[in-house]
Design a protein around this motif. Structure first.
Motif, mmCIF file in Angstrom:
data_model
loop_
_atom_site.group_PDB
_atom_site.id
_atom_site.type_symbol
_atom_site.label_atom_id
_atom_site.label_comp_id
_atom_site.label_asym_id
_atom_site.label_seq_id
_atom_site.Cartn_x
_atom_site.Cartn_y
_atom_site.Cartn_z
ATOM 1 N N LYS A 1 4.523 0.224 0.583
ATOM 2 C CA LYS A 1 4.703 -0.402 1.877
ATOM 3 C C LYS A 1 4.035 -1.754 1.936
ATOM 4 C CE LYS A 1 3.700 -0.287 6.642
ATOM 5 N NZ LYS A 1 3.284 -1.660 6.512
ATOM 6 N N PRO A 2 4.751 -2.835 2.371
ATOM 7 C CA PRO A 2 4.125 -4.136 2.500
ATOM 8 C C PRO A 2 3.378 -4.297 3.802
ATOM 9 C CG PRO A 2 6.430 -4.307 3.003
ATOM 10 C CD PRO A 2 6.182 -2.881 2.629
ATOM 11 N N ARG A 3 2.675 -5.423 3.961
ATOM 12 C CA ARG A 3 1.919 -5.698 5.159
ATOM 13 C C ARG A 3 2.835 -5.651 6.368
ATOM 14 N NH1 ARG A 3 -1.614 -10.959 4.932
ATOM 15 N NH2 ARG A 3 -0.555 -12.010 6.569
ATOM 16 N N ALA B 1 0.855 -1.188 0.000
ATOM 17 C CA ALA B 1 0.000 0.000 0.000
ATOM 18 C C ALA B 1 0.883 1.227 0.000
ATOM 19 C CB ALA B 1 -0.928 0.009 1.225
ATOM 20 N N SER B 2 0.545 2.205 -0.812
ATOM 21 C CA SER B 2 1.297 3.454 -0.847
ATOM 22 C C SER B 2 0.888 4.327 0.332
ATOM 23 C CB SER B 2 1.044 4.182 -2.165
ATOM 24 O OG SER B 2 -0.339 4.463 -2.288
ATOM 25 N N TYR B 3 1.769 5.242 0.708
ATOM 26 C CA TYR B 3 1.433 6.195 1.760
ATOM 27 C C TYR B 3 0.489 7.255 1.201
ATOM 28 C CZ TYR B 3 5.133 4.458 4.827
ATOM 29 O OH TYR B 3 5.906 3.675 5.636
ATOM 30 N N PRO B 4 -0.642 7.526 1.854
ATOM 31 C CA PRO B 4 -1.488 8.635 1.395
ATOM 32 C C PRO B 4 -0.800 9.961 1.672
ATOM 33 C CG PRO B 4 -2.334 7.727 3.449
ATOM 34 C CD PRO B 4 -1.198 6.846 3.031
ATOM 35 N N THR B 5 -0.565 10.724 0.656
ATOM 36 C CA THR B 5 0.171 11.971 0.797
ATOM 37 C C THR B 5 -0.228 12.912 -0.324
ATOM 38 O OG1 THR B 5 2.381 12.959 0.847
ATOM 39 C CG2 THR B 5 2.089 10.991 -0.505
#
Length: 533
Positions: A471-473, A460-464
């Protein structure tokens, strides 16, 4: 679970500044003025407005978070479809169950707010995930949160975790003393009611039929499907593999292939990579690997460890083929068959069940709302540097070996990210976060691993508001090393030093905002449909 859900909702709704739900209202600001004396958050009398708090997000940040949640894809059975809980008009989440709140609080909060909140606020929030487990840290964590959020946040639900650790030590596991088994059984009895005029009779009749059929099922033939023999887990791997004399470990790992199969032929590069990987990861062949290494050290004493590793990958397969058939040291017929190498014609599948996970290939899961293609391999590189390998599952390959009995092993062909520490992969041990640079790839051609070695992760990407990382689990077991320099890093009091500095609690931009007056009637009347969130 209910305590965790309530704690999560209080914090999340305050950070997201959800109208009617946030505890950061006018009454809370007046409490801050009286009890906390935080001048940064006091009302601006000339403007009649309040400074925006640093722990609450603006409209742009809230939209980024909601868009991020809508695009999240999780493995099958891990959590509900988060996109169904999003209200893009009010930028909030609603209707989340206890398990959904648990996953969001434990796994997603450290990712969701890392780029959007100040560091001091983010560090305090990610420690909340440990609050229900670490008895000695609960008062410290609460104090850090009290230094950031208004006093109205800390009601009875935020106080209860103080007693949970002691309760667990005294009363034992919670599953032996909570009400859920009884609630589930009452729901099961309610489903037996077919005549509402005779509720008790319907339940009694259905119960007798169920008991009678269950008793008779004990006398059926084993191949007849009943409740006693059809209980299989969600990701059933097929159970134990039938063993034969002389069988080796790589052919005894349980796993279940699924989906439409296809035949293809391995190219030379794929064939060599699959062949050497299976040989070097078979426990029964380790003794022959040691013999090969000793021969190389004897014949070429000036070789470095890295050069020996390179010779092992390039020369061992052909050396072992000759050694196994020209020496009396190998008596196992199956090991001799493995030394000959696998067949070039292989069978590929889109789905594989192993280690309690359900894996999809990248192409098979591209149009699905779930993500089952993330792979993690626990391993080590040259020297003593331990590292994990993260990648995307590209193909599931069933490799077969010649001669009877039939011998096959399942390999995962993956697209690996660069595992170089602090370049391709960065591990934050203090916060249990793993950053993967999705633009960098592993330079060596080693695409295959044994399916039995794989762990499942999601990315999952960082919300920015700017471009982020991948980023993995985050619940992967990180390698533990007892080297002294790592102990020094653990003892560094970086968080405490930051917390001791008095940091402003208002937004750095100095924005003034209108805040709800905190009237209870207005709070619950404006959003009646979402009172269950």
């Amino acid at each position: 679970m209910h305590i965790e859900k309530n704690v999560f909702e209080n914090i999340f709704e305050t950070v997201m500044d959800i109208e009617g739900k946030t505890i950061d209202n006018a009454k809370a600001r007046e409490d801050i003025k009286i009890y906390c004396k935080r001048k940064d958050l006091e009302k601006n009398e000339s403007m009649g407005k309040y400074p925006k708090a640093c722990y609450s997000l603006g409209k742009k940040e809230k939209k980024v978070v909601c868009d991020w949640v809508a695009k999240l894809n999780f493995p099958d059975g891990y959590v509900s479809n988060m996109s169904r809980f999003i209200d893009m008009q009010k930028y909030k989440l609603f209707g989340m169950k206890s398990h959904d709140c648990h996953v969001f609080m434990q796994r997603l909060i450290p990712i969701a707010f890392r780029e959007l909140l100040p560091v001091t606020v983010w560090k305090a929030l990610i420690k909340v995930e440990d609050m229900l487990r670490l008895n000695e840290d609960i008062p410290v964590i609460l104090c850090k949160l009290e230094g950031i959020f208004p006093p109205s946040l800390f009601d009875s639900m935020e106080h209860l975790p103080v007693h949970l650790a002691y309760e667990a030590r005294v009363a034992g596991p919670v599953q032996y003393r909570w009400m859920y088994p009884f609630e589930r059984y009452l729901g099961k009895l309610k489903k037996k009611v077919t005549n509402k005029a005779k509720v008790e009779g319907s339940i009694a009749n259905a119960y007798l039929i169920e008991e009678t059929s269950m008793f008779c099922s004990h006398y059926f033939e084993p191949h007849v499907s009943t409740k006693m023999n059809v209980i299989t887990p969600r990701n059933d791997d097929g159970g134990d593999v039938e063993q034969c004399d002389g069988n080796i470990s790589i052919f005894m790992s349980p796993g279940r292939l699924s989906g439409s199969r296809k035949k293809r032929r391995l190219i030379d590069q794929e064939y060599d990579a699959a062949r050497i990987y299976v040989l070097l990861n078979c426990v029964e062949i380790e003794e022959y690997v040691k013999i090969f290494v000793e021969e190389k050290k004897t014949s070429e004493p000036n070789l470095t460890d890295q050069q020996i590793e390179s010779r092992l990958h390039s020369d061992f397969a052909n050396w072992f083929k000759i050694y196994a058939h020209n020496s009396n040291n190998v008596d196992n017929r199956i090991i001799k068959d493995v030394a000959l190498g696998p067949l070039r014609n292989v069978t590929t599948y889109p789905v594989y069940f192993v280690n309690g996970y359900k894996f999809h290939t990248r192409d098979h899961g591209s149009n699905r709302s779930t993500f089952n293609s993330g792979v993690c391999l626990k391993g080590s590189s040259y020297g003593n540097l331990s590292s994990d390998y993260y990648g995307i599952l590209v193909e599931i390959v069933q490799l077969e070996y010649p001669a009877l009995p039939i011998k096959s092993v399942v390999l995962f062909k993956c697209d690996w990210f660069d595992p170089t520490p602090n370049v391709g992969v960065k591990i934050h041990k203090e916060y249990n976060l793993v950053d993967v640079n999705h633009k960098r790839r592993f330079k060596m051609y080693e695409p295959f691993i044994l399916a039995s070695q794989s762990l499942q992760v999601y990315y999952a990407s960082y919300p920015t508001l700017r471009r982020g990382k991948v980023k993995p689990r985050p619940n992967i077991d990180l390698p533990i090393d007892s080297m002294a320099f790592q102990d020094d890093e653990v003892e560094a009091h970086s968080v405490d030093v930051v917390d001791q500095v008095s940091t402003p609690l208002n937004d750095p931009s100095g924005v003034l905002v209108d805040i709800d007056d905190g009237n209870d009637d207005v709070q619950f009347g404006e959003d009646d449909d979402d009172t269950d969130t």
